[in-house]
Design a protein around this motif. Structure first.
Motif, mmCIF file in Angstrom:
data_model
loop_
_atom_site.group_PDB
_atom_site.id
_atom_site.type_symbol
_atom_site.label_atom_id
_atom_site.label_comp_id
_atom_site.label_asym_id
_atom_site.label_seq_id
_atom_site.Cartn_x
_atom_site.Cartn_y
_atom_site.Cartn_z
ATOM 1 N N GLY A 33 33.403 15.712 74.542
ATOM 2 C CA GLY A 33 32.891 16.354 75.740
ATOM 3 C C GLY A 33 32.131 17.632 75.496
ATOM 4 O O GLY A 33 31.494 18.154 76.418
ATOM 5 N N ASP A 34 32.172 18.166 74.259
ATOM 6 C CA ASP A 34 31.439 19.392 73.948
ATOM 7 C C ASP A 34 29.954 19.113 73.780
ATOM 8 O O ASP A 34 29.565 18.057 73.249
ATOM 9 N N ALA A 35 29.134 20.063 74.185
ATOM 10 C CA ALA A 35 27.698 19.980 73.954
ATOM 11 C C ALA A 35 27.385 20.392 72.519
ATOM 12 O O ALA A 35 28.011 21.300 71.966
ATOM 13 N N VAL A 36 26.417 19.697 71.903
ATOM 14 C CA VAL A 36 25.998 20.021 70.544
ATOM 15 C C VAL A 36 24.474 20.089 70.495
ATOM 16 O O VAL A 36 23.776 19.428 71.274
ATOM 17 N N ALA A 37 23.963 20.894 69.572
ATOM 18 C CA ALA A 37 22.532 21.004 69.346
ATOM 19 C C ALA A 37 22.139 20.150 68.144
ATOM 20 O O ALA A 37 22.977 19.802 67.306
ATOM 21 N N GLN A 38 20.866 19.788 68.069
ATOM 22 C CA GLN A 38 20.384 19.055 66.905
ATOM 23 C C GLN A 38 20.635 19.884 65.648
ATOM 24 O O GLN A 38 20.420 21.092 65.635
ATOM 25 N N ASP A 39 21.133 19.234 64.619
ATOM 26 C CA ASP A 39 21.456 19.845 63.323
ATOM 27 C C ASP A 39 22.670 20.764 63.370
ATOM 28 O O ASP A 39 22.987 21.429 62.372
ATOM 29 N N GLN A 40 23.383 20.790 64.489
ATOM 30 C CA GLN A 40 24.596 21.597 64.562
ATOM 31 C C GLN A 40 25.710 20.943 63.751
ATOM 32 O O GLN A 40 25.917 19.729 63.834
ATOM 33 N N PRO A 41 26.466 21.710 62.960
ATOM 34 C CA PRO A 41 27.627 21.131 62.284
ATOM 35 C C PRO A 41 28.662 20.639 63.292
ATOM 36 O O PRO A 41 29.020 21.369 64.221
ATOM 37 N N VAL A 42 29.080 19.399 63.123
ATOM 38 C CA VAL A 42 30.105 18.844 64.013
ATOM 39 C C VAL A 42 31.426 18.611 63.290
ATOM 40 O O VAL A 42 32.467 18.458 63.926
ATOM 41 N N ALA A 43 31.402 18.590 61.961
ATOM 42 C CA ALA A 43 32.624 18.371 61.199
ATOM 43 C C ALA A 43 32.423 18.837 59.760
ATOM 44 O O ALA A 43 31.287 19.014 59.291
ATOM 45 N N ARG A 44 33.551 19.032 59.074
ATOM 46 C CA ARG A 44 33.533 19.280 57.632
ATOM 47 C C ARG A 44 34.471 18.280 56.975
ATOM 48 O O ARG A 44 35.522 17.942 57.533
ATOM 49 N N ILE A 45 34.093 17.803 55.796
ATOM 50 C CA ILE A 45 34.919 16.855 55.058
ATOM 51 C C ILE A 45 35.345 17.507 53.747
ATOM 52 O O ILE A 45 34.509 17.861 52.906
ATOM 53 N N PHE A 46 36.656 17.675 53.570
ATOM 54 C CA PHE A 46 37.204 18.284 52.367
ATOM 55 C C PHE A 46 37.504 17.209 51.320
ATOM 56 O O PHE A 46 38.228 16.249 51.617
ATOM 57 N N PRO A 47 36.978 17.330 50.104
ATOM 58 C CA PRO A 47 37.421 16.440 49.037
ATOM 59 C C PRO A 47 38.920 16.637 48.801
ATOM 60 O O PRO A 47 39.420 17.767 48.880
ATOM 61 N N VAL A 48 39.621 15.556 48.533
ATOM 62 C CA VAL A 48 41.081 15.652 48.403
ATOM 63 C C VAL A 48 41.588 15.275 47.019
ATOM 64 O O VAL A 48 42.790 15.171 46.804
ATOM 65 N N THR A 49 40.668 15.073 46.086
ATOM 66 C CA THR A 49 41.103 14.702 44.739
ATOM 67 C C THR A 49 41.610 15.898 43.952
ATOM 68 O O THR A 49 42.346 15.737 42.985
ATOM 69 N N ARG A 50 41.198 17.121 44.372
ATOM 70 C CA ARG A 50 41.687 18.337 43.736
ATOM 71 C C ARG A 50 41.405 19.514 44.661
ATOM 72 O O ARG A 50 40.579 19.414 45.576
ATOM 73 N N THR A 51 42.093 20.625 44.451
ATOM 74 C CA THR A 51 41.856 21.821 45.246
ATOM 75 C C THR A 51 40.674 22.602 44.692
ATOM 76 O O THR A 51 40.236 22.394 43.555
ATOM 77 N N GLY A 52 40.155 23.502 45.530
ATOM 78 C CA GLY A 52 39.088 24.383 45.090
ATOM 79 C C GLY A 52 37.684 23.872 45.305
ATOM 80 O O GLY A 52 36.717 24.589 45.048
ATOM 81 N N LEU A 53 37.537 22.636 45.783
ATOM 82 C CA LEU A 53 36.205 22.074 46.028
ATOM 83 C C LEU A 53 35.768 22.397 47.457
ATOM 84 O O LEU A 53 36.567 22.291 48.388
ATOM 85 N N PRO A 54 34.509 22.778 47.654
ATOM 86 C CA PRO A 54 34.055 23.140 48.999
ATOM 87 C C PRO A 54 33.902 21.907 49.880
ATOM 88 O O PRO A 54 33.604 20.807 49.396
#
Length: 338
Positions: free
Chosen positions: A281-302
């Motif tokens: 239900g939130d409004a978003v703009a073109q190219d707006q970040p909608v999510a982040r995906i964290f790698p889970v194979t090890r810590t410290g990765l962006p």
């Protein structure tokens, strides 16, 4: 047109109900299925047929995907309460269209992994899922004037609760479909775009010229009191508007959404733990970040940022919290005037 062999091969499914006899009839669609625990066994899919006089035929289906529950709730409820004297025409109710998947709580059949909504026109001599599709294609769909197929997000998506129909070449057919979407009165109404329409039940019905309406009423592999209530109220309104149930439509406010192009869909290119930055239900703009995906194979990765390809409203999101490459992360709709 079906291949000649399929036209000549009868469906192995038989109905234990009469589709023409006046009154309310409860029974089954019986599909022979020989297996380890029942050599002469059958799949028994519940069906109700209500005949109350002259009028159109409406075919109602739920659990085309077995982990979607608002439709079955509304349809089992209708089957247990409707009376023939309330009906002006015929209602065919199949609350759990893909009964093996419904029993297993899975999107696809546990028998053959078949996705019923990608299996049309089906085959009378094919897999269990293909045989179910063939019966609907050759027996039930031709009987119907209006087809309503309930969906929600299942275990892997969550939606704003909406009713929808497709943009069609036949504008008369399209207009009749959107008239019923309007009558359904979900909080949201959608002019639908499919990214994978091959083999769909929707397509099979629309190619026969049927008025076809569908829904997406939530998700997460469950139904809430709110979404089940939307399904039951909307179904009653639609049946009245279709001229098959006595009464008056109880008008509900709805906001229309359009899905104008493939940019509405955002897909993950990486796998991992997803953090949503906007909600349904939130409004978003073109190219707006909608999510982040964290790698889970090890810590410290962006984390990897996922952005919207177009401006609009978040109308669907991935569910649950782990994604794989290629998963649909978000669907963006555009608010439009009716």
């Amino acid at each position: 047109m079906l291949p000649l062999q399929m036209q000549l091969t009868p469906s192995p499914i038989t109905a234990t109900v009469d589709f023409a006899e006046p009154g309310v009839r409860h029974g089954f669609l019986r599909l022979p299925y020989s297996r380890d625990d029942a050599a002469w066994g059958s799949i028994m899919t519940p069906i109700t047929v209500v005949v109350g006089g002259e009028g159109p035929t409406v075919l109602l289906t739920g659990a085309n995907h077995g982990d979607e529950y608002e439709g079955p709730i509304a349809l089992f409820d209708l089957a247990s309460t409707v009376r023939a004297d309330q009906v002006t025409g015929r209602i065919i109710i199949v609350p759990a269209m893909n009964y093996p998947a419904f029993g297993a709580g899975t999107r696809t059949s546990p028998i053959d992994r078949g996705n019923l909504n990608r299996s049309f026109p089906g085959r009378p001599d094919g897999t269990v899922t293909q045989k179910i599709a063939d019966y609907f294609q050759r027996v039930l769909l031709p009987m119907a004037d209006v087809v309503v197929d309930f969906h929600s997000g299942g275990k892997t998506l969550d939606f704003l609760p909406y009713c929808a129909a497709h943009i069609l070449p036949d504008k008369r057919q399209e207009g009749q479909s959107f008239d019923l979407v309007r009558a359904f009165g979900a909080p949201w109404s959608v002019k639908m775009l499919e990214i994978d329409a091959v083999g769909m039940y929707d397509t099979a019905a629309e190619e026969m010229g049927k008025v076809f309406v569908t829904t997406e009423l939530g998700g997460g592999g469950t139904a809430t009191a709110r979404t089940a209530g939307i399904a039951k109220r909307g179904l009653k309104n639609l049946l009245i508007a279709a001229g098959v149930l006595r009464g008056e439509v109880q008008a509900q406010p709805t906001q229309w959404l359009d899905m104008p192009d493939a940019d509405c869909f955002t897909f993950a290119e990486d796998g991992g733990l997803i953090e949503f930055l906007v909600d349904l239900g939130d409004a978003v703009a073109q190219d707006q970040p909608v999510a982040r995906i964290f790698p889970v194979t090890r810590t410290g990765l962006p984390p990897v940022t996922v952005t919207a390809a177009r401006a609009g409203l978040m109308m669907a999101r991935h569910f649950p919290g782990i994604v794989k490459p290629g998963d649909c992360v978000a669907v963006i709709g555009v608010e439009v005037d009716e």
